[in-house]
Design a protein around this motif. Structure first.
Motif, PDB file in Angstrom:
ATOM      1  N   ILE A   3     -18.522  -5.929  25.027  1.00  0.00           N
ATOM      2  CA  ILE A   3     -17.321  -6.716  25.028  1.00  0.00           C
ATOM      3  C   ILE A   3     -17.298  -7.314  23.646  1.00  0.00           C
ATOM      4  N   LEU A   4     -16.049  -7.177  23.084  1.00  0.00           N
ATOM      5  CA  LEU A   4     -15.818  -7.663  21.826  1.00  0.00           C
ATOM      6  C   LEU A   4     -15.063  -8.949  21.865  1.00  0.00           C
ATOM      7  N   ILE A   5     -15.517 -10.053  21.272  1.00  0.00           N
ATOM      8  CA  ILE A   5     -14.678 -11.137  21.326  1.00  0.00           C
ATOM      9  C   ILE A   5     -14.116 -11.713  19.909  1.00  0.00           C
ATOM     10  N   VAL A   6     -13.061 -12.064  19.936  1.00  0.00           N
ATOM     11  CA  VAL A   6     -12.380 -12.351  18.489  1.00  0.00           C
ATOM     12  C   VAL A   6     -12.138 -13.772  18.569  1.00  0.00           C
ATOM     13  N   GLY A   7     -12.808 -14.635  17.876  1.00  0.00           N
ATOM     14  CA  GLY A   7     -12.851 -16.027  17.457  1.00  0.00           C
ATOM     15  C   GLY A   7     -14.244 -16.565  18.320  1.00  0.00           C
ATOM     16  N   ALA A   8     -14.734 -17.409  17.343  1.00  0.00           N
ATOM     17  CA  ALA A   8     -16.030 -18.213  17.614  1.00  0.00           C
ATOM     18  C   ALA A   8     -15.969 -19.732  17.708  1.00  0.00           C
ATOM     19  N   GLY A   9     -14.544 -20.134  18.049  1.00  0.00           N
ATOM     20  CA  GLY A   9     -14.286 -21.635  18.109  1.00  0.00           C
ATOM     21  C   GLY A   9     -14.987 -21.921  19.349  1.00  0.00           C
ATOM     22  N   ALA A  10     -14.669 -23.348  19.810  1.00  0.00           N
ATOM     23  CA  ALA A  10     -15.153 -23.762  20.848  1.00  0.00           C
ATOM     24  C   ALA A  10     -15.200 -22.981  22.195  1.00  0.00           C
ATOM     25  N   ILE A  11     -14.260 -22.311  22.611  1.00  0.00           N
ATOM     26  CA  ILE A  11     -14.066 -21.513  23.778  1.00  0.00           C
ATOM     27  C   ILE A  11     -14.758 -20.065  23.200  1.00  0.00           C
ATOM     28  N   GLY A  12     -14.668 -19.612  22.252  1.00  0.00           N
ATOM     29  CA  GLY A  12     -15.133 -18.103  21.916  1.00  0.00           C
ATOM     30  C   GLY A  12     -16.731 -18.352  21.791  1.00  0.00           C
ATOM     31  N   PHE A  13     -17.159 -19.393  21.080  1.00  0.00           N
ATOM     32  CA  PHE A  13     -18.520 -19.557  21.279  1.00  0.00           C
ATOM     33  C   PHE A  13     -19.329 -19.706  22.652  1.00  0.00           C
ATOM     34  N   GLN A  14     -18.738 -20.538  23.558  1.00  0.00           N
ATOM     35  CA  GLN A  14     -19.080 -20.594  24.891  1.00  0.00           C
ATOM     36  C   GLN A  14     -19.073 -19.279  25.683  1.00  0.00           C
ATOM     37  N   LEU A  15     -18.044 -18.589  25.624  1.00  0.00           N
ATOM     38  CA  LEU A  15     -17.783 -17.199  26.191  1.00  0.00           C
ATOM     39  C   LEU A  15     -18.827 -16.302  25.563  1.00  0.00           C
ATOM     40  N   SER A  16     -19.336 -16.264  24.333  1.00  0.00           N
ATOM     41  CA  SER A  16     -20.244 -15.393  23.988  1.00  0.00           C
ATOM     42  C   SER A  16     -21.487 -15.723  24.279  1.00  0.00           C
ATOM     43  N   LYS A  17     -21.852 -17.053  24.563  1.00  0.00           N
ATOM     44  CA  LYS A  17     -23.154 -17.706  24.736  1.00  0.00           C
ATOM     45  C   LYS A  17     -23.497 -17.030  26.338  1.00  0.00           C
ATOM     46  N   ARG A  18     -22.303 -17.392  26.887  1.00  0.00           N
ATOM     47  CA  ARG A  18     -22.413 -16.995  28.669  1.00  0.00           C
ATOM     48  C   ARG A  18     -22.610 -15.622  28.860  1.00  0.00           C
ATOM     49  N   LEU A  19     -21.789 -14.829  28.176  1.00  0.00           N
ATOM     50  CA  LEU A  19     -21.874 -13.328  28.599  1.00  0.00           C
ATOM     51  C   LEU A  19     -22.997 -12.713  27.941  1.00  0.00           C
ATOM     52  N   SER A  20     -23.516 -13.238  26.861  1.00  0.00           N
ATOM     53  CA  SER A  20     -24.851 -12.615  26.368  1.00  0.00           C
ATOM     54  C   SER A  20     -25.913 -13.021  27.410  1.00  0.00           C
ATOM     55  N   GLN A  21     -25.863 -14.251  27.860  1.00  0.00           N
ATOM     56  CA  GLN A  21     -26.991 -14.458  28.677  1.00  0.00           C
ATOM     57  C   GLN A  21     -26.897 -13.556  30.004  1.00  0.00           C
ATOM     58  N   ASP A  22     -25.568 -13.259  30.202  1.00  0.00           N
ATOM     59  CA  ASP A  22     -25.467 -12.301  31.450  1.00  0.00           C
ATOM     60  C   ASP A  22     -25.925 -10.896  31.196  1.00  0.00           C
ATOM     61  N   GLY A  23     -26.397 -10.632  29.935  1.00  0.00           N
ATOM     62  CA  GLY A  23     -27.026  -9.142  29.544  1.00  0.00           C
ATOM     63  C   GLY A  23     -25.744  -8.196  29.067  1.00  0.00           C
ATOM     64  N   TYR A  24     -24.730  -8.719  28.810  1.00  0.00           N
ATOM     65  CA  TYR A  24     -23.595  -7.947  28.071  1.00  0.00           C
ATOM     66  C   TYR A  24     -23.911  -7.567  26.700  1.00  0.00           C
ATOM     67  N   ASP A  25     -23.435  -6.539  26.392  1.00  0.00           N
ATOM     68  CA  ASP A  25     -23.688  -6.115  24.667  1.00  0.00           C
ATOM     69  C   ASP A  25     -22.187  -6.875  24.072  1.00  0.00           C
ATOM     70  N   ILE A  26     -22.673  -7.855  23.339  1.00  0.00           N
ATOM     71  CA  ILE A  26     -21.714  -8.897  22.796  1.00  0.00           C
ATOM     72  C   ILE A  26     -21.480  -8.584  21.140  1.00  0.00           C
ATOM     73  N   THR A  27     -20.268  -8.528  20.849  1.00  0.00           N
ATOM     74  CA  THR A  27     -19.986  -8.494  19.472  1.00  0.00           C
ATOM     75  C   THR A  27     -18.683  -9.435  19.102  1.00  0.00           C
TER      76      THR A  27
END
Length: 446
Positions: A3-27
């Motif tokens: 999963i590629l996430i564009v933007g690490a503001g408030a929403i992008g940061f929380q999404l990256s944190k949650r999905l990485s905790q779920d075991g997805y490969d996050i960029t």
């Protein structure tokens, strides 16, 4: 899944944190150096500094190998262009955070396909919908629907006089004839509990229950609360969230919006002819009193400033408003909101992350919701053909201790499961699960 996430503001940061905790490969791709440092310090993800509108940067981030691209910056145009570039690179699923209602209008000149966006996420609309649910379920401090309204999840805080206190949950069920409701999670101070039959409820507990919709009002009465009729609502903040709430409720309630900006106040008044718009400072006690806050049944604070929302909501409670709701976007604030006396809170970040997760995990998960301040998720799983959960009755399945099935929908039928319940392929189960038990539950559902 990549999963590629564009933007690490408030929403992008929380999404990256949650999905990485779920075991997805996050960029993560982020142009702001300060946000890049925050992600680098706090998250275990691959990080690329640069703009999501640059194809060179997206290629550096491995866009051609991504299964999903989720563009979550605060700029609609950046998100749409990032998705369009991702589609050109062959990405199967693209998701864009979009705030401008014009882009999602059915008559807009470009279709979602032409924009390259498979899924449009509207954080402000998601938040407004959550507030409206809370208004309509006035004694709950959390309310959400699954299965198009067939299943309701409500959160209620128990006071010292609740009839449900000091008795095992299994005894409460027998006492009331095994009603179509199950208490599936408890927040006790800073602790999250997935309860079972022997557990006892205590004063101050916040309980989350799965209910048959027709029984929700009765369940709230059993907790010692009563729904109140809401005819007059005051909304602090005339942004998109406040306008969406007013547009939804103005038909059957009297709505006032307080907005600090003169220019925006006139704009809202033009857009919402059935809503009274007041220009002023919503934390000014004299203004609130002049505009009749003592006559309000509900007060909703949804400005972009968490501190103003909290202060104004506490003022409204102090003045005796029976139903108050605050928008609190800083996730770090959520665990302390009950301690400082807030009645009900919503988080745009968590609601948006829930929406994104639901689409990313759509093959196995029908719906997903995070509970504010609770270390558990409420997930509606779909039982896959041949999955372990369909092989035996629940009593013969080694179900994780830190998870509990709250309800099962079999076709049009809602079932509060017992040990004898046997799930069939295609059945949907609403499961409350602690984060560390997610993988074990997902293996059972296939």
């Amino acid at each position: 899944m990549r999963i590629l996430i564009v933007g690490a503001g408030a929403i992008g940061f929380q999404l990256s944190k949650r999905l990485s905790q779920d075991g997805y490969d996050i960029t993560v791709v982020e142009v702001d150096a300060r946000r890049v440092k925050r992600v680098s310090d706090q998250l275990d993800v691959l990080l690329i500094e640069g703009s999501g509108t640059s194809y060179r940067v997206l290629k550096q981030a491995g866009v051609e190998h991504a299964d999903v691209v989720a563009a979550m910056t605060t700029c609609d145009e950046v998100n749409i262009l990032a998705c369009r570039l991702a589609k050109k690179a062959g990405v199967a699923i693209t998701m864009a955070r979009v705030r401008n209602p014009e882009f999602t209008d059915p008559d807009f000149v470009l279709s979602p396909e032409e924009m390259g966006v498979d899924v449009v996420i509207h954080p402000e609309k998601e938040t407004a919908d959550a507030v409206v649910r809370l208004i309509r379920q006035s004694s709950a401090n959390y309310a959400i629907e699954f299965e198009e309204g067939k299943v309701q999840i409500v959160g209620v805080r128990l006071d010292d006089h609740s009839p449900l206190l000091n008795a095992p949950l299994e005894e409460i069920g027998r006492r009331h004839g095994q009603p179509p409701v199950r208490i599936a999670a408890i927040k006790r101070k800073q602790q999250t509990i997935i309860p079972h039959g022997k557990d006892i409820l205590l004063p101050g507990d916040q309980v989350f229950a799965v209910c048959q919709p027709s029984y929700t009002e009765r369940f709230i009465e059993l907790t010692g609360h009563k729904d109140i009729r809401i005819d007059n609502i005051m909304i602090l903040g005339g942004g998109l969230i406040g306008q969406f709430i007013a547009a939804e409720l103005a038909g059957d309630t009297r709505v006032k919006i307080i907005e600090s900006s003169v220019e925006k106040s006139w704009e809202i008044a033009d857009n919402l002819p059935d809503t009274l718009v007041i220009q002023g400072d919503g934390t000014d006690l004299d203004l609130l009193a002049t505009e009749g806050i003592l006559d309000m049944d509900a007060f909703v604070a949804v400005t972009g400033d968490d501190e103003n929302n909290i202060i104004a909501t506490l003022l409204a409670q102090h003045l005796g408003v029976s139903r108050t709701i605050a928008l609190v976007n800083r996730v770090s604030y959520l665990p302390i909101t009950p301690t400082i006396g807030l009645d009900a809170v919503v988080s745009k970040q968590l609601l948006t992350v829930n929406a994104v997760q639901r689409y990313i995990r759509h093959r196995q998960v029908a719906s997903i919701a995070s509970l504010p301040g609770v270390d558990a998720e409420c997930i509606e799983y779909i039982a896959a053909a041949g999955s372990k959960i369909t092989k035996k009755p629940l009593k013969d399945i080694s179900f994780p201790k830190n998870a509990r099935i709250g309800a099962v929908t079999h076709g049009q039928e809602l079932i509060i499961p017992t040990g004898a319940t046997h799930l069939e392929p295609g059945d949907r189960a609403v499961v409350f699960v602690m984060h560390h038990a997610l993988n074990d539950v997902e293996k059972l559902f296939g």
